[in-house]
Design a protein around this motif. Structure first.
Motif, short mmCIF file in Angstrom:
data_model
loop_
_atom_site.label_atom_id
_atom_site.label_comp_id
_atom_site.label_asym_id
_atom_site.label_seq_id
_atom_site.Cartn_x
_atom_site.Cartn_y
_atom_site.Cartn_z
N ARG A 7 38.95 57.34 37.68
CA ARG A 7 37.59 57.89 37.61
C ARG A 7 36.72 57.07 36.64
N VAL A 8 37.29 56.71 35.51
CA VAL A 8 36.55 55.93 34.52
C VAL A 8 36.16 54.57 35.11
N ALA A 9 37.13 53.89 35.73
CA ALA A 9 36.87 52.57 36.30
C ALA A 9 35.84 52.66 37.42
N LEU A 10 35.97 53.62 38.31
CA LEU A 10 35.00 53.78 39.40
C LEU A 10 33.61 54.11 38.88
N SER A 11 33.54 54.90 37.82
CA SER A 11 32.26 55.24 37.21
C SER A 11 31.59 53.98 36.65
N MET A 12 32.38 53.12 36.00
CA MET A 12 31.82 51.89 35.46
C MET A 12 31.34 50.96 36.58
N ARG A 53 33.94 46.44 28.82
CA ARG A 53 34.82 47.62 28.82
C ARG A 53 35.64 47.72 30.10
N LEU A 54 35.17 47.14 31.18
CA LEU A 54 35.87 47.20 32.46
C LEU A 54 37.10 46.30 32.47
N ILE A 55 37.14 45.31 31.58
CA ILE A 55 38.26 44.37 31.55
C ILE A 55 39.60 45.09 31.42
N GLU A 56 39.67 46.12 30.60
CA GLU A 56 40.95 46.82 30.41
C GLU A 56 41.42 47.51 31.68
N HIS A 57 40.52 47.71 32.64
CA HIS A 57 40.86 48.39 33.89
C HIS A 57 41.15 47.41 35.04
N LEU A 58 41.11 46.11 34.75
CA LEU A 58 41.30 45.12 35.80
C LEU A 58 42.63 45.24 36.55
N PRO A 59 43.76 45.46 35.87
CA PRO A 59 45.00 45.61 36.64
C PRO A 59 44.92 46.75 37.65
N LEU A 61 42.18 47.91 39.07
CA LEU A 61 41.25 47.52 40.14
C LEU A 61 41.89 46.50 41.09
N VAL A 62 42.63 45.55 40.52
CA VAL A 62 43.31 44.56 41.36
C VAL A 62 44.27 45.26 42.31
N ASP A 63 45.05 46.20 41.78
CA ASP A 63 45.98 46.96 42.62
C ASP A 63 45.24 47.81 43.64
N SER A 64 44.19 48.47 43.21
CA SER A 64 43.45 49.37 44.09
C SER A 64 42.79 48.64 45.27
#
Length: 97
Positions: A7-12, A53-59, A61-64
């Motif tokens: 949810r956090v990553a999609l919001s960003m 801030r989105l960098i920490e969510h890259l793994p 996002l890559v998987d998704s």
């Protein structure tokens, strides 16, 4: 429905899309009085902050999004694209020799 980190990553990502849209149409919004010049001048900083801030969510996002590892290793994704391209070319040259 997404939860937690999803949810956090999609919001960003949604915020980045919105900020990009506003930046591209800023003249219209400024002329109509929908945003102030101060708000406009802060768009780039906010955009950069979200990207950082989105960098920490890259793994996640890559998987998704099912991004292939070969794409992530492409020279264009490197900070030093020229050196990465030369290295990739050198590695590939050995395949053809």
């Amino acid at each position: 429905m997404a939860d937690g980190e999803d949810r956090v990553a999609l919001s960003m990502i949604a915020k980045l899309f919105t900020l990009d849209y506003i930046r591209r149409h800023a003249g219209t919004y400024l002329a109509a009085g929908h945003i102030t010049s101060g708000a406009f001048s802060g768009l780039d900083d906010e955009y950069s902050d979200i990207c950082a801030r989105l960098i920490e969510h890259l793994p996640l996002l890559v998987d998704s999004f099912g991004i292939d590892e070969d794409i992530l290793a492409a020279p264009v994704t490197s900070n030093d694209r020229i050196a990465a391209w030369e290295q990739r070319s050198h590695e590939r040259a050995h395949l053809w020799s």
